[in-house]
Design a protein around this motif. Structure first.
Motif, PDB file in Angstrom:
ATOM      1  N   UNK A  57       9.775 -56.474  50.909  1.00  0.00           N
ATOM      2  CA  UNK A  57      11.148 -56.986  50.870  1.00  0.00           C
ATOM      3  C   UNK A  57      11.838 -56.601  49.567  1.00  0.00           C
ATOM      4  N   UNK A  58      11.109 -56.663  48.449  1.00  0.00           N
ATOM      5  CA  UNK A  58      11.736 -56.339  47.166  1.00  0.00           C
ATOM      6  C   UNK A  58      12.100 -54.859  47.088  1.00  0.00           C
ATOM      7  N   UNK A  59      11.247 -53.970  47.641  1.00  0.00           N
ATOM      8  CA  UNK A  59      11.610 -52.554  47.628  1.00  0.00           C
ATOM      9  C   UNK A  59      12.861 -52.309  48.472  1.00  0.00           C
ATOM     10  N   UNK A  60      12.882 -52.889  49.666  1.00  0.00           N
ATOM     11  CA  UNK A  60      14.042 -52.693  50.538  1.00  0.00           C
ATOM     12  C   UNK A  60      15.306 -53.255  49.886  1.00  0.00           C
ATOM     13  N   UNK A  61      15.178 -54.342  49.146  1.00  0.00           N
ATOM     14  CA  UNK A  61      16.335 -54.899  48.433  1.00  0.00           C
ATOM     15  C   UNK A  61      16.801 -53.944  47.338  1.00  0.00           C
ATOM     16  N   UNK A  62      15.855 -53.399  46.576  1.00  0.00           N
ATOM     17  CA  UNK A  62      16.198 -52.420  45.531  1.00  0.00           C
ATOM     18  C   UNK A  62      16.918 -51.226  46.147  1.00  0.00           C
ATOM     19  N   UNK A  63      16.458 -50.822  47.330  1.00  0.00           N
ATOM     20  CA  UNK A  63      17.041 -49.656  48.011  1.00  0.00           C
ATOM     21  C   UNK A  63      18.396 -49.965  48.640  1.00  0.00           C
ATOM     22  N   UNK A  64      18.759 -51.240  48.683  1.00  0.00           N
ATOM     23  CA  UNK A  64      20.036 -51.612  49.276  1.00  0.00           C
ATOM     24  C   UNK A  64      19.975 -51.781  50.788  1.00  0.00           C
ATOM     25  N   UNK A  96      17.018 -39.576  45.102  1.00  0.00           N
ATOM     26  CA  UNK A  96      17.493 -40.941  45.358  1.00  0.00           C
ATOM     27  C   UNK A  96      16.312 -41.879  45.604  1.00  0.00           C
ATOM     28  N   UNK A  97      15.350 -41.428  46.399  1.00  0.00           N
ATOM     29  CA  UNK A  97      14.170 -42.249  46.654  1.00  0.00           C
ATOM     30  C   UNK A  97      13.416 -42.496  45.350  1.00  0.00           C
ATOM     31  N   UNK A  98      13.227 -41.462  44.552  1.00  0.00           N
ATOM     32  CA  UNK A  98      12.503 -41.603  43.283  1.00  0.00           C
ATOM     33  C   UNK A  98      13.229 -42.566  42.351  1.00  0.00           C
ATOM     34  N   UNK A  99      14.554 -42.510  42.341  1.00  0.00           N
ATOM     35  CA  UNK A  99      15.325 -43.432  41.495  1.00  0.00           C
ATOM     36  C   UNK A  99      15.092 -44.878  41.936  1.00  0.00           C
ATOM     37  N   UNK A 100      15.126 -45.123  43.243  1.00  0.00           N
ATOM     38  CA  UNK A 100      14.871 -46.476  43.749  1.00  0.00           C
ATOM     39  C   UNK A 100      13.438 -46.901  43.435  1.00  0.00           C
ATOM     40  N   UNK A 101      12.504 -46.005  43.652  1.00  0.00           N
ATOM     41  CA  UNK A 101      11.100 -46.314  43.398  1.00  0.00           C
ATOM     42  C   UNK A 101      10.875 -46.640  41.919  1.00  0.00           C
ATOM     43  N   UNK A 102      11.547 -45.927  41.035  1.00  0.00           N
ATOM     44  CA  UNK A 102      11.331 -46.118  39.598  1.00  0.00           C
ATOM     45  C   UNK A 102      11.820 -47.468  39.087  1.00  0.00           C
ATOM     46  N   UNK A 103      12.748 -48.104  39.805  1.00  0.00           N
ATOM     47  CA  UNK A 103      13.229 -49.418  39.366  1.00  0.00           C
ATOM     48  C   UNK A 103      12.640 -50.563  40.191  1.00  0.00           C
ATOM     49  N   UNK A 104      11.805 -50.232  41.164  1.00  0.00           N
ATOM     50  CA  UNK A 104      11.115 -51.260  41.950  1.00  0.00           C
ATOM     51  C   UNK A 104      10.111 -51.941  41.024  1.00  0.00           C
ATOM     52  N   UNK A 105      10.143 -53.265  40.899  1.00  0.00           N
ATOM     53  CA  UNK A 105       9.312 -53.955  39.903  1.00  0.00           C
ATOM     54  C   UNK A 105       7.835 -53.551  39.849  1.00  0.00           C
ATOM     55  N   UNK A 106       7.103 -53.402  40.965  1.00  0.00           N
ATOM     56  CA  UNK A 106       5.693 -53.001  40.818  1.00  0.00           C
ATOM     57  C   UNK A 106       5.526 -51.636  40.138  1.00  0.00           C
ATOM     58  N   UNK A 107       6.420 -50.708  40.393  1.00  0.00           N
ATOM     59  CA  UNK A 107       6.329 -49.382  39.774  1.00  0.00           C
ATOM     60  C   UNK A 107       6.872 -49.430  38.349  1.00  0.00           C
ATOM     61  N   UNK A 108       8.020 -50.066  38.166  1.00  0.00           N
ATOM     62  CA  UNK A 108       8.629 -50.136  36.835  1.00  0.00           C
ATOM     63  C   UNK A 108       7.702 -50.817  35.833  1.00  0.00           C
ATOM     64  N   UNK A 109       7.017 -51.895  36.261  1.00  0.00           N
ATOM     65  CA  UNK A 109       6.111 -52.577  35.332  1.00  0.00           C
ATOM     66  C   UNK A 109       4.901 -51.707  35.001  1.00  0.00           C
TER      67      UNK A 109
END
Length: 119
Positions: A57-64, A96-109
């Motif tokens: 859910x958090x990834x999909x939210x980050x992706x809009x 675009x996918x990489x940008x979303x992935x990079x700010x997704x909390x599990x990846x960003x942390x």
């Protein structure tokens, strides 16, 4: 809350199953062959779907596209997800996918941990 999490877990499994079947079938391409970029996007999606319901859910939210699990039938999930990450020309927008992935909390942390030398 537990019931919603259970429903999302069931949807994740259903979407993963349908998505993997689409991949094996060539994702609907007349040639039966998906691009390498499409394969990478699909593999990433399958990996995300293997995460906890909260992380999905958090990834999909980050992706809009936070309501995608509830809004889209499992059979259309991959196509809708792929369309979300497509350019106007229909190519996969990996940046675009990489940008979303990079700010997704599990990846960003994890990136922050690695940069701090703790990983």
């Amino acid at each position: 809350m537990a019931e919603r999490s259970h429903k999302i877990s069931e949807r994740r499994r259903e979407i993963k199953r349908v998505s993997q079947a689409a991949r094996r079938a060539g994702m609907g391409h007349s040639s039966g062959v998906a691009s390498e970029a499409e394969g990478r996007l699909h593999s990433a999606l399958v990996g995300i779907l293997a995460c906890s319901p909260a992380d999905v859910r958090s990834f999909l939210a980050v992706a809009g596209i936070g309501d995608l699990l509830e809004r889209v039938p499992a059979e259309r999930f991959w196509a809708t997800f792929r369309q979300h990450y497509s350019t106007e020309a229909g190519e996969v927008d990996e940046a675009r996918f990489a940008a979303d992935l990079s700010i997704w909390p599990p990846v960003a942390s994890r990136v922050a941990e690695l940069r701090a030398g703790r990983g």
